[in-house]
Design an enzyme around this catalytic site. Structure first.
Site, PDB file in Angstrom:
ATOM      1  N   ASP A   1       0.809  -1.229   0.000  1.00 28.85           N
ATOM      2  CA  ASP A   1       0.000   0.000   0.000  1.00 28.85           C
ATOM      3  C   ASP A   1       0.837   1.272   0.000  1.00 28.85           C
ATOM      4  OD1 ASP A   1      -2.248  -1.640   0.102  1.00 28.85           O
ATOM      5  OD2 ASP A   1      -2.194  -1.704   2.290  1.00 28.85           O
TER       6      ASP A   1
ATOM      7  N   LYS B   1       1.578   2.342  -5.012  1.00 33.94           N
ATOM      8  CA  LYS B   1       2.135   1.844  -6.278  1.00 33.94           C
ATOM      9  C   LYS B   1       1.203   2.149  -7.440  1.00 33.94           C
ATOM     10  CE  LYS B   1       2.225  -2.255  -4.424  1.00 33.94           C
ATOM     11  NZ  LYS B   1       1.910  -1.956  -3.007  1.00 33.94           N
TER      12      LYS B   1
ATOM     13  N   GLY C   1      -4.586  -4.245  -3.797  1.00 38.45           N
ATOM     14  CA  GLY C   1      -5.592  -3.206  -4.031  1.00 38.45           C
ATOM     15  C   GLY C   1      -4.850  -1.942  -4.408  1.00 38.45           C
ATOM     16  N   HIS C   2      -4.886  -1.594  -5.680  1.00 36.01           N
ATOM     17  CA  HIS C   2      -4.112  -0.453  -6.179  1.00 36.01           C
ATOM     18  C   HIS C   2      -5.066   0.661  -6.593  1.00 36.01           C
ATOM     19  CE1 HIS C   2      -0.665  -3.454  -7.289  1.00 36.01           C
ATOM     20  NE2 HIS C   2      -0.898  -3.379  -6.001  1.00 36.01           N
TER      21      HIS C   2
ATOM     22  N   GLN D   1       1.884  -5.929  -3.418  1.00 30.67           N
ATOM     23  CA  GLN D   1       2.376  -6.044  -2.034  1.00 30.67           C
ATOM     24  C   GLN D   1       3.680  -5.237  -1.897  1.00 30.67           C
ATOM     25  OE1 GLN D   1       1.355  -9.432  -3.518  1.00 30.67           O
ATOM     26  NE2 GLN D   1      -0.590  -8.531  -2.968  1.00 30.67           N
TER      27      GLN D   1
END
Ligand code: GDP
Ligand code: IMO
Ligand code: MG
Length: 421
Positions: free
Chosen positions: A8, A11, A35-36, A221
């Site tokens: 988180d 990215k 989750g981007h 990640q």
């Protein structure tokens, strides 16, 4: 583009910005545990399994061999985007070598997590670790390419589901056996729809490189969640540091011209495991509130703490970064003073090395350098010279600890709130 902390690091924002200068965006590890977030023109997109490149119709997005694919999650992500006017179309390629997540992976993970009680890893519950375990174990694994061969797929799936039902019944009181036939029907229907996207992406990427195409690799990640190099066992099940890029994509590192490490100006962590610089106090709560630090995938509050120079610089060394991007600087703007961890003290000894054993990491006491806060809104800053002197001193301290030049600074979620150096 690789996260150097516990994930988180923003990215998604960086890949989105850099996509403009590239032809192909490649995801090479992890799955829908990621989750981007991308914010552009007032719109917020949260991508999980799809590479951020899908938001740009000009680029090709690749899901490489090292990714684990949940076909149902993939399909719902594609329809979520379609509902918002983004059509993924033929620009998405999925490796036939990528492994597939099945319902038993999710059920097994839930059982394992339950059995660990207070020591649960705190996974995202997506069946990521159990799918990778089957991949390494070989016997019960199934890849995207297998879904395109219905006859052999159905017969293998039946054997695997029989085996998994035996295990799951033993682990889970009242477990209702999974129906191999129903799973086969569902997965073959997904496969029929995905067929046009499935290909040998490794060969595609090699040809693209030979033709001078520009590739960006989107890490998921962070380096400290890497299965081999992270804070084991509180990690994810893939090589989420730079070390996973070659094996997850099939593209060797000699093709890379730049490795960008991404860090937050502080540290967050979701899930269990030691976190030396954690602030379990009002300052941590302030960071969580201002940084809106809640998990993109699970909605869990993220644990927040000071920037950890020991952990982040280790992440940078393991990932071989050539430069670093510092994100979410604006979140710290209201603080009177800000801590940066330069060393750990473990059992009375001072060290700048990241410990290999979880008990040493748990025992690590951070040694801080406290810097004065800049107490000024920086969310509109456009160039380095316009940062307050105290913010520049903060940035320089992080750069010194990282040992590589800073390439980009981020002062807000929007594309526009980015200072390129
Ligand atoms: P990722 O998993 O590394 O892509 O990061 P996430 O998307 O899970 O979390 C990063 C969060 O920070 C997202 O909500 C972004 O919109 C937000 N974000 C990105 N850059 C900045 C920034 O510079 N300042 C602030 N305040 N938020 C940012
Ligand atoms: P992005 O790409 C932050 C964490 C989970 C848990 C551990 C193992 O958005 O940075 P898993 O489901 O992977 O087996 O969970 O890893 N984790 C992440 N934390 N960001 C992520 O992805 C994460 N993906 C997994 O919270 O602690
Ligand atoms: Mg995330």
């Amino acid at each position: 583009m690789i996260g150097l902390q516990w994930g988180d690091e923003a990215k998604g924002k960086i890949v989105d910005i850099l996509t403009e200068q590239h032809d192909i965006v490649v995801r090479y590890q992890g799955g829908n545990n990621a989750g981007h977030t991308v914010v552009c023109q007032g719109q917020t997109y949260k991508l999980s399994l799809l590479p951020v490149g899908v938001l740009n119709p000009r680029v090709t997005s690749v899901i490489g061999p090292g990714v684990v694919v949940n076909p149902k999650a993939l399909e719902s992500e594609i329809s979520m985007l379609a509902g918002r006017g983004v059509n993924v179309g033929q620009n998405l390629l999925i490796s036939d070598r990528a492994h597939v997540i099945f319902p038993y992976h999710i059920a097994e993970e839930a059982a394992f997590e339950r059995s660990r009680g207070n020591e649960a890893i705190g996974t995202t519950g997506r069946g990521i670790g159990t799918c990778y375990r089957d991949k390494i174990g070989r016997i019960h694994a199934m890849r995207v390419g297998d879904l395109l061969r219905p006859v052999s797929f159905k017969s293998r799936l039946k054997d695997v589901v029989d085996y998994k039902n035996t295990i799951l019944k033993a682990l889970t009181p009242g477990f209702e056996a999974l129906d191999a036939e129903a799973i086969a029907t569902e997965y073959l229907a997904h496969a029929e729809r995905f067929k046009p996207h499935v290909t040998d992406t490794t060969s595609f990427l090699h040809k693209a490189l030979a033709n001078g195409k520009r590739l960006i690799f989107e890490g998921a990640q962070g380096s400290l969640l890497d299965i081999d190099h992270g804070s084991f066992p509180y990690v994810t099940s893939s090589n989420s540091s730079g070390s996973g890029l070659h094996n997850g994509s099939g593209v060797p590192e000699r093709h890379l011209t730049k490795i960008i490490g991404v860090v937050k100006a502080y540290t967050t962590r979701v899930g269990g495991g030691p976190f030396p610089t954690e602030l379990d106090n009002p300052t941590g709560e302030h960071i969580r509130k201002i940084g809106r630090e809640y998990g993109t995938v699970t909605g869990r509050p993220r644990r927040c703490g000071w920037f950890d120079g020991v952990a982040s610089s280790y992440g940078g060394r393991v990932s071989g970064v050539t430069c670093v991007a510092i994100m979410l600087l604006d979140v710290l703007s209201e603080l009177d003073e800000i801590g940066i961890c330069t060393h750990y003290e473990i059992n009375g000894e001072r060290t700048a090395d990241f410990p290999s054993h979880v008990e040493d990491l748990a025992a690590a006491k951070p040694v801080y350098r406290m810097l004065p806060g800049w107490k000024q809104d920086i969310s509109g800053v456009k160039k380095l010279a316009d940062f307050p002197a105290r913010a520049r001193a903060y940035i320089d301290t992080i750069a010194d600890l990282m040992g590589v030049p800073v390439t980009l600074l981020s002062v807000g979620p929007d594309r526009e709130q980015t200072v390129m150096l």
